[in-house]
Motif scaffolding. Structure first.
Motif, PDB file in Angstrom:
ATOM      1  N   ASP A  61       0.796  -1.226   0.000  1.00 42.59           N
ATOM      2  CA  ASP A  61       0.000   0.000   0.000  1.00 42.59           C
ATOM      3  C   ASP A  61       0.827   1.273   0.000  1.00 42.59           C
ATOM      4  N   ILE A  62       2.139   1.176   0.141  1.00 45.67           N
ATOM      5  CA  ILE A  62       2.993   2.366   0.202  1.00 45.67           C
ATOM      6  C   ILE A  62       3.966   2.346  -0.963  1.00 45.67           C
ATOM      7  N   ALA A  63       4.003   3.442  -1.704  1.00 46.02           N
ATOM      8  CA  ALA A  63       4.951   3.599  -2.817  1.00 46.02           C
ATOM      9  C   ALA A  63       5.835   4.802  -2.532  1.00 46.02           C
ATOM     10  N   ASP A  64       7.151   4.584  -2.499  1.00 45.03           N
ATOM     11  CA  ASP A  64       8.111   5.658  -2.234  1.00 45.03           C
ATOM     12  C   ASP A  64       8.864   5.961  -3.519  1.00 45.03           C
ATOM     13  N   ILE A  65       8.742   7.205  -4.009  1.00 51.11           N
ATOM     14  CA  ILE A  65       9.352   7.537  -5.297  1.00 51.11           C
ATOM     15  C   ILE A  65      10.581   8.454  -5.140  1.00 51.11           C
ATOM     16  N   GLY A  66      11.108   8.569  -3.925  1.00 51.49           N
ATOM     17  CA  GLY A  66      12.341   9.323  -3.728  1.00 51.49           C
ATOM     18  C   GLY A  66      12.227  10.758  -4.188  1.00 51.49           C
ATOM     19  N   PHE A  79      -3.097   6.370  -9.899  1.00 48.47           N
ATOM     20  CA  PHE A  79      -3.708   5.640  -8.778  1.00 48.47           C
ATOM     21  C   PHE A  79      -5.105   6.158  -8.462  1.00 48.47           C
ATOM     22  N   ALA A  80      -5.351   7.447  -8.695  1.00 48.90           N
ATOM     23  CA  ALA A  80      -6.674   8.023  -8.430  1.00 48.90           C
ATOM     24  C   ALA A  80      -7.743   7.418  -9.320  1.00 48.90           C
ATOM     25  N   VAL A  85      -8.107   0.422  -5.404  1.00 47.47           N
ATOM     26  CA  VAL A  85      -6.692   0.510  -5.038  1.00 47.47           C
ATOM     27  C   VAL A  85      -6.513   1.634  -4.021  1.00 47.47           C
ATOM     28  N   VAL A  86      -5.844   1.337  -2.910  1.00 45.60           N
ATOM     29  CA  VAL A  86      -5.527   2.357  -1.906  1.00 45.60           C
ATOM     30  C   VAL A  86      -4.012   2.453  -1.790  1.00 45.60           C
ATOM     31  N   LYS A  87      -3.459   3.634  -2.049  1.00 49.13           N
ATOM     32  CA  LYS A  87      -2.009   3.820  -2.032  1.00 49.13           C
ATOM     33  C   LYS A  87      -1.640   5.047  -1.212  1.00 49.13           C
ATOM     34  N   ILE A 127      -4.265   7.914  -1.501  1.00 54.89           N
ATOM     35  CA  ILE A 127      -5.125   7.915  -2.683  1.00 54.89           C
ATOM     36  C   ILE A 127      -5.999   6.676  -2.681  1.00 54.89           C
ATOM     37  N   THR A 128      -7.305   6.880  -2.748  1.00 52.90           N
ATOM     38  CA  THR A 128      -8.257   5.780  -2.861  1.00 52.90           C
ATOM     39  C   THR A 128      -8.841   5.813  -4.267  1.00 52.90           C
ATOM     40  N   GLY A 129      -8.469   4.832  -5.066  1.00 52.39           N
ATOM     41  CA  GLY A 129      -8.856   4.833  -6.471  1.00 52.39           C
ATOM     42  C   GLY A 129     -10.354   4.681  -6.670  1.00 52.39           C
TER      43      GLY A 129
END
Length: 409
Positions: A61-66, A79-80, A85-87, A127-129
Motif C-alpha cells: 500500500d505504500i509507494a516511495d518515489i524518492g 492511482f486516483a 486501489v488504496v495507495k 489515494i483511494t482509487g
C-alpha cells in the motif's frame, strides 16, 4: 561521493550512447499500465524511471518515489483512477516540500478521493482509487506541464474521456505536445487547440512497440563540452532524430551561438566545434525547455559570455530552487550573476576560480551542468552520485570524452 575533475586531451568523434528520454519513458510506462499490449524499447535507465516502475509493480500500500517529481505527478493521477486501489504515495524530504495541490484539486474536481497525510498541499498523499465519470476540468496553463500531462495520460482510461481547459498563459508547450504525440502513436483521439485539450476514451489498442528516443537533456552536457573545447572537437551521440518530440532538442539551434554545429545522421547526431562562436550576449526565453537552463548558464560563464535567460519560473520548485543554486555556485566561481523568480542574468567575466567545491543540492542537473567546466579549471563536484537520478552512466561517459574524475571522499 565527491569527485575531483581533471582533463586529459579531449578525444574527438567518440561515440556515446545515451539511454532513452526520461520524459518519454515515464509517460509510456503509465500508458502501458492502461494498455498492457504496449511494448517499450530503450527505456530510460534513470533513477526516476526505476522508481516509477517499482511503484507500479509493488503490491503493497505504500509507494516511495524518492526525488522523482514526474513519478509523483503521474502516479497521483494514475492511482486516483484505479478502482479498489488504496495507495500512500510518498518520497524524499524535498519531495514532501514540492507543491502538488493544483493537480490534487483538479483530480478532486473530477471526483477523485485524495487526502494529504501530513501538510496541506504537499505529499505524502493517501489515494483511494475510484471510477471517475466527470469529463471536464480547468487548470492554469502556466503550471508545471507535468500536472497537465498526468491528466492527459489517464484521460483515455476514463469512461467519458476528458476535456482540459487551460486558463491563461501556457508554458512548457513542448511537453504537452510530447504527451499528445505519444497518445496519437497509440491511435488515441486527442487534440490541443487554443486553450483546450481533448482526449477521447479508448479501451483497447492494437499490439504496438515504441522505441524511446534518447534524452536531449542529457545531450546538453555534451553540447557544453564541445562549446568549451577548442575548434575541431567533436562527439557523436546516439540515438537521436531530427523530428524529436522533446522540447530540449532546441539545443541544436541555441548552441550555434557558441560555434557548435549539429549534423543529424542515421539515428545519431554529430556535434562539432566549427568556430569560436559569438561573443555577444545570449538572450533566450527557455519557457519551453527550462531543464537546459543550468547547462546554458554554465556554458556562458565558461566562455566569458553574458546571458539573459527568461521563462524559468518552474525552476523554483524543482529538486532544489535551481535559480538560487545557480546564483550561489556561479558566484563562488567568480561570476557576476543575479536572478529573479523567473530569470537569470549573467554578466561577462574573464576569470574562473580554480578548485571550487560545487554543491549539488540533491539536484542531478547541478552536478552535470558544472562538470564541463573542468575543461577550463580543476573543479570538485560534491555528492556527485546524484546524477543517477536521470543519467546513471554520466561519469563513465565523461571519462570517455576526456574528463577524468577522482573520488576524494
Amino acid at each position: 561521493m565527491d569527485l575531483k575533475l581533471q582533463v586529459e586531451l579531449l578525444k574527438s568523434a567518440k561515440d556515446i550512447t545515451i539511454s532513452g528520454s526520461k520524459s518519454e519513458s515515464n509517460r509510456l510506462l503509465i500508458l502501458q499500465q492502461i494498455y498492457p499490449n504496449l511494448y517499450i524499447e530503450n527505456l530510460s535507465d534513470s533513477d526516476d524511471t526505476h522508481h516509477l516502475q517499482e511503484a507500479l509493480s509493488l503490491a503493497n500500500d505504500i509507494a516511495d518515489i524518492g526525488h522523482a517529481g514526474t513519478a509523483m505527478r503521474f502516479l497521483t493521477a494514475f492511482f486516483a483512477t484505479q478502482e479498489d486501489v488504496v495507495k500512500v504515495l510518498q518520497g524524499s524530504e524535498r519531495m514532501h516540500n514540492r507543491p502538488i495541490e493544483i493537480l490534487v484539486d483538479a483530480l478532486r474536481d473530477l471526483g477523485a478521493e485524495i487526502e494529504y497525510v501530513e501538510k496541506e498541499g504537499y505529499p505524502p498523499l493517501k489515494i483511494t482509487g475510484k471510477k471517475l465519470t466527470k469529463n471536464k476540468i480547468s487548470i492554469n496553463g502556466n503550471v508545471s506541464s507535468q500536472y497537465i500531462s498526468a491528466l492527459m495520460l489517464v484521460a483515455p482510461s476514463l469512461q467519458n474521456g476528458l476535456t482540459i481547459e487551460l486558463v491563461g498563459k501556457i508554458t512548457s508547450v513542448p511537453y504537452i505536445n510530447m504527451t499528445l504525440q505519444l497518445l496519437h502513436q497509440l491511435d488515441i483521439e486527442a487534440s490541443f487547440n487554443d486553450q483546450l485539450i481533448k482526449v477521447a476514451p479508448k479501451s483497447i489498442i492494437n499490439n504496438q512497440t515504441i522505441v524511446v528516443e534518447s534524452d536531449w537533456s542529457s545531450a546538453s552536457y555534451f553540447y557544453s563540452i564541445i562549446a568549451l573545447s577548442k575548434v575541431g572537437a567533436s562527439v557523436k551521440l546516439s540515438a537521436y532524430k531530427k523530428d524529436s518530440l522533446q522540447g530540449d532538442s532546441c539545443l541544436a539551434d541555441i548552441y550555434k551561438h557558441f560555434g557548435v554545429t549539429t549534423i543529424f545522421e542515421e539515428n545519431s547526431i554529430l556535434l562539432t566545434k566549427e568556430n569560436e562562436g559569438k561573443s555577444t550576449v545570449l538572450v533566450q526565453d527557455l519557457k519551453n525547455a527550462p531543464d537546459i537552463a543550468q547547462t546554458i548558464a554554465v556554458t556562458c560563464f565558461g566562455l566569458g559570455i553574458a546571458c539573459d535567460l527568461t521563462g524559468l519560473h518552474t525552476l523554483k520548485i524543482k529538486e532544489t530552487d535551481r535559480l538560487e543554486a545557480l546564483r550561489e555556485e556561479l558566484t563562488k566561481l567568480g561570476a557576476d550573476i543575479s536572478v529573479t523568480n523567473e530569470s537569470l542574468h549573467l554578466k561577462t567575466s574573464s576569470v574562473i576560480k580554480e578548485n571550487v567545491q560545487i554543491a549539488t543540492y540533491n539536484d542531478h542537473r547541478m552536478a552535470m551542468a558544472f562538470a564541463p567546466l573542468a575543461l577550463k579549471v580543476p573543479i570538485e563536484i560534491l555528492e556527485a552520485e546524484v546524477v543517477t537520478k536521470s543519467y546513471r552512466n554520466f561519469w563513465n561517459d565523461m571519462t570517455s570524452v576526456g574528463i577524468k574524475s577522482i573520488t576524494v571522499k
